[in-house]
Scaffold this motif. Sequence first.
Motif, short mmCIF file in Angstrom:
data_model
loop_
_atom_site.label_atom_id
_atom_site.label_comp_id
_atom_site.label_asym_id
_atom_site.label_seq_id
_atom_site.Cartn_x
_atom_site.Cartn_y
_atom_site.Cartn_z
N GLN A 37 -33.22 26.87 -8.01
CA GLN A 37 -34.66 27.08 -8.03
C GLN A 37 -35.05 28.52 -7.75
OE1 GLN A 37 -32.99 25.19 -5.95
NE2 GLN A 37 -33.65 25.47 -3.81
N SER A 38 -34.15 29.29 -7.15
CA SER A 38 -34.44 30.70 -6.87
C SER A 38 -34.04 31.63 -8.01
CB SER A 38 -33.72 31.13 -5.58
OG SER A 38 -34.12 30.32 -4.51
N GLY A 39 -33.38 31.07 -9.03
CA GLY A 39 -32.93 31.89 -10.16
C GLY A 39 -31.42 32.02 -10.18
N TRP A 40 -30.93 33.03 -10.89
CA TRP A 40 -29.49 33.25 -11.05
C TRP A 40 -28.92 33.96 -9.83
CZ3 TRP A 40 -26.36 31.17 -14.57
CH2 TRP A 40 -26.94 30.64 -15.72
N GLY A 41 -27.72 33.56 -9.47
CA GLY A 41 -27.00 34.20 -8.38
C GLY A 41 -25.51 34.12 -8.63
N VAL A 42 -24.74 34.66 -7.70
CA VAL A 42 -23.28 34.66 -7.81
C VAL A 42 -22.70 34.07 -6.52
CG1 VAL A 42 -21.20 36.05 -8.07
CG2 VAL A 42 -23.26 36.67 -9.33
N SER A 43 -21.84 33.08 -6.68
CA SER A 43 -21.19 32.45 -5.53
C SER A 43 -19.76 32.98 -5.41
CB SER A 43 -21.18 30.93 -5.70
OG SER A 43 -20.52 30.31 -4.61
N LEU A 44 -19.35 33.27 -4.18
CA LEU A 44 -18.01 33.80 -3.93
C LEU A 44 -17.21 32.80 -3.10
CD1 LEU A 44 -18.89 37.43 -2.75
CD2 LEU A 44 -18.38 36.69 -5.07
N GLU A 45 -15.93 32.73 -3.37
CA GLU A 45 -15.01 31.97 -2.53
C GLU A 45 -13.88 32.89 -2.12
OE1 GLU A 45 -13.71 28.38 -4.35
OE2 GLU A 45 -15.74 27.62 -4.72
N PHE A 46 -13.51 32.87 -0.83
CA PHE A 46 -12.47 33.75 -0.30
C PHE A 46 -11.16 33.00 -0.12
CE2 PHE A 46 -16.50 35.39 1.43
CZ PHE A 46 -16.48 36.67 0.90
N ASP A 47 -10.07 33.74 -0.12
CA ASP A 47 -8.79 33.13 0.24
C ASP A 47 -8.78 32.88 1.75
OD1 ASP A 47 -8.28 35.60 1.43
OD2 ASP A 47 -7.00 36.31 -0.21
N SER A 48 -7.69 32.32 2.25
CA SER A 48 -7.66 31.92 3.67
C SER A 48 -7.87 33.11 4.61
CB SER A 48 -6.33 31.22 3.99
OG SER A 48 -5.23 32.07 3.66
N GLU A 49 -7.23 34.25 4.33
CA GLU A 49 -7.39 35.44 5.17
C GLU A 49 -8.81 35.97 5.07
OE1 GLU A 49 -6.65 38.76 7.63
OE2 GLU A 49 -5.69 36.80 7.40
N GLY A 50 -9.36 35.97 3.85
CA GLY A 50 -10.73 36.45 3.66
C GLY A 50 -11.75 35.56 4.36
N ALA A 51 -11.52 34.24 4.31
CA ALA A 51 -12.44 33.30 4.99
C ALA A 51 -12.45 33.55 6.49
CB ALA A 51 -12.02 31.88 4.68
N ARG A 52 -11.27 33.80 7.06
CA ARG A 52 -11.18 34.04 8.51
C ARG A 52 -11.92 35.33 8.89
NH1 ARG A 52 -8.40 37.10 11.79
NH2 ARG A 52 -7.22 38.05 10.08
N ARG A 53 -11.70 36.38 8.12
CA ARG A 53 -12.31 37.67 8.45
C ARG A 53 -13.83 37.63 8.26
NH1 ARG A 53 -8.85 42.40 5.68
NH2 ARG A 53 -10.48 43.61 6.75
N PHE A 54 -14.28 36.95 7.21
CA PHE A 54 -15.73 36.87 6.98
C PHE A 54 -16.42 36.09 8.09
CE2 PHE A 54 -19.64 35.37 4.98
CZ PHE A 54 -20.09 36.54 4.36
N ASP A 55 -15.80 34.99 8.54
CA ASP A 55 -16.40 34.21 9.63
C ASP A 55 -16.41 35.00 10.93
OD1 ASP A 55 -17.00 32.07 8.05
OD2 ASP A 55 -15.26 30.88 8.61
N ASN A 56 -15.37 35.79 11.19
CA ASN A 56 -15.36 36.63 12.40
C ASN A 56 -16.49 37.65 12.36
OD1 ASN A 56 -13.11 35.32 13.39
ND2 ASN A 56 -11.65 36.87 12.65
N LEU A 57 -16.72 38.22 11.15
CA LEU A 57 -17.79 39.20 10.99
C LEU A 57 -19.15 38.53 11.20
CD1 LEU A 57 -18.58 42.13 10.08
CD2 LEU A 57 -18.67 41.23 7.74
N ALA A 58 -19.32 37.32 10.65
CA ALA A 58 -20.59 36.60 10.78
C ALA A 58 -20.86 36.20 12.23
CB ALA A 58 -20.58 35.37 9.88
N ALA A 59 -19.81 35.74 12.92
CA ALA A 59 -19.98 35.31 14.31
C ALA A 59 -20.39 36.47 15.22
CB ALA A 59 -18.68 34.67 14.82
N ALA A 60 -19.85 37.66 14.95
CA ALA A 60 -20.15 38.83 15.79
C ALA A 60 -21.50 39.45 15.45
CB ALA A 60 -19.05 39.87 15.63
N ASN A 61 -22.07 39.12 14.30
CA ASN A 61 -23.31 39.79 13.86
C ASN A 61 -24.37 38.80 13.41
OD1 ASN A 61 -22.59 42.92 13.66
ND2 ASN A 61 -20.81 41.75 12.89
#
Length: 778
Positions: free
Chosen positions: A206-230
């Motif tokens: 409903q918001s229009g076109w976007g791009v969805s990303l999926e990370f590998d296991s190492e990327g998922a861990r690092r992204f969640d650490n970044l999100a938790a700290a910020n």
Amino acid sequence: MSPALTFAFGMVLLCLFGWYFATEIPGRKRWLGLVLTVFLVAFCIEQLTPIDKRIRLGLDLQGGTSFLIRLVRENPDDVVSRDLLDRAVEVIRKRVDAGGIGEPDIAPQGDDRILVQIPGLDNEQMNLTKEQLQRVAKLEFAIVQPNSDTILSQIEAGTAIMPPGYIVKPYTPDSDKPDETFRYLVKRNADFGGDHVSKAFAYFDQSGWGVSLEFDSEGARRFDNLAAANRGNQLAILLDGEILSAPTLTESQYGGRAVITGNFQEKEARDLASSLENPLRVPVQIEETRSVSPTLGLDSIRSGVLAGLSGLVLVIVAVLLYYRTAGIVAIVGLLVNILLLLGMMAMFGFVLTLPGIAGIILTIGMAIDANVLIYERLREEMAAGKSLPVALNGAYDKAFSAIFDANLTTLITAVILFLGATGSVKGFAVTLTLGIIASMFSALLVTRTIFRWLVEKGHLRKLSMVDIIPKKHFNFLGQRRMALIASCVLIGGSLLIFGLRGERNFGIDFRGGDLVVVDSQTPVTVEEARVSARQVGQGEAVIQMETEGTTKMLTIRSAEGTGAGIVDQLEKDFPDRGIVVQSEDTVGARIGMEFARRALLALAFGMIGILIYVTIRFEFSFALGAVIAVLHDVVITIGLFSLFGGELSLVMVGAILTIAGYSINDTIVVFDRIREALKSGTGGSVQNLMNNAINETLGRTILTGGTTVISVLCLYIFGGAVLKDFAFAILAGILVGTYSSIFVAAPIVLWWSRVRGKSIRREVLETETMRRTSSGAA
């Protein structure tokens, strides 16, 4: 036809199909079959009109556009590693041929360049392709300084200084409103790189076109650490240094997923997703853009078309002579099959190459198999004294399981190849899938509808067919030990020959070779150069005419160390043409390690899929026999090809995959009759029942193999040097596949059941009882 109309048409067809299979009223079924056939034929004709604009031809048939790309190094003294070059080749392949059906020709050239040739581009497509090729797509995630606006205002007022480690980045949320630009303080060194993105795809909500990303296991861990700290702060998502989006981190855990929004148009979202999933590690520069002639000469194209038409005519004549009136119905179904196949190819934007035409001709030969199965059943039903309407119903009902299982096992392999492989192997999977769908529809629905109309309107009261297949009963399983010895010798010999030849088994597509660019005062044509190349034993060399402005040059790609010999022969054959060598270089393999690895892995998973499906539908003994028979056929065919001096190429990869498909199809048909014999309750030993079943399918085996051999023989005789190796491999595969379905697959079923100490007949009967019980309970 617009997407909305196509969708609506598809829904109507789906409803008609459901109604067709749900109803048992003969008159209604007859009319529904007719409407479905007419609708689909009309749809395919619409998709094909005009055919010269809807069916794109490949590089070998019409030529295209050539781009010479150079990887740009930050330091001119840096060396581009081979791994980086090979990675760039795969990234570019995925970008310009995401669906695996565009048939581009991509190969590394020299130490830091890549040669990309794409068939049939107009000016708009050429500009879009240039953009795709040059996009680096370096994705980064960097935290935005909280209260950026306030800090920037204080800096401008002179009451604050720039926070260390931050840089000012502009951000325009809406490209249609360039005046609404914000400034953010973003970390100079990104917190997190996009090299761990495993998947990226465009989506619409409903918001229009976007791009969805999926990370590998190492990327998922690092992204969640970044999100938790910020949590609560903004995160700048940067592509090649520019902010695409700056969402607020509202969660501390994202489970390996992220979303990029930014008022994208559909094309922008799809291009961005493609670039993010396949990022280039270094910038690239397009050095040259040229138009190129077909890789095949006009003589090869003419001979390929002649071979295809000859094979089609001979198959039609053979079917008409053998099945007479029923043969006419089969030919009508075959023509519908071809129309459906071409229509679907046009709808999906498939690029047609000369090997693709050969594959279609081979599909035509194999598509006859379903009709042969039905007609041989019909012959048995009529011999039992049944009336024509009853015999027709019995023939279609009894042939259905064999047709369904044989095609579905091949379809499983095709789907896994499409999902797991890349490049031309993915294109082969699409062709195979479309061919299976078209052949099943034409054989099971179109021909049956025609028979219903002819019989129920009184135009067809009886059928007569020629019967020249010998009725002698052969003790096939009695020869299983001799067959086992012969197969072991052939497999061992094939592996030995292949091992002794070593690198000589692989052609330029696998090994790479020489690339020579030749200019001349009086042009040398592609056909003339091909003749000279054959004289020095390089008939498989790829020879093209390249045009840049008004300048025309001849490019020759041949095996390593042979380029100079071809030029010498050209100078000898045409001493008055003023031949000058403009450049000599090496060209890398068109089939990289990633390509080969994914193709082999996909084929292995395909075998596992067949093993699981056949185990469910039959028993494990049958599944084991089917898989071993496929491997047996592929290994021996490659061995015979190697024995006669052939070289593996991209075209041969397609031939080997075709052989695997033909082998499993043939084996499942035999297994279906064996299973029927075991379920029948007829007395006698399991070995005798299996022998009887194989003998009962012998007529079908000879007829199907014969029509396919006719098609491929035409390719071998008339197809010229380009298709000779392809046709030879298919011929060998058909003969070996027919042998293995009788002398390898069936004996393994018998042997494995005895090793386990449990009767295969009892297993089949128990499975059938369970199936009936569960069906009754449902």
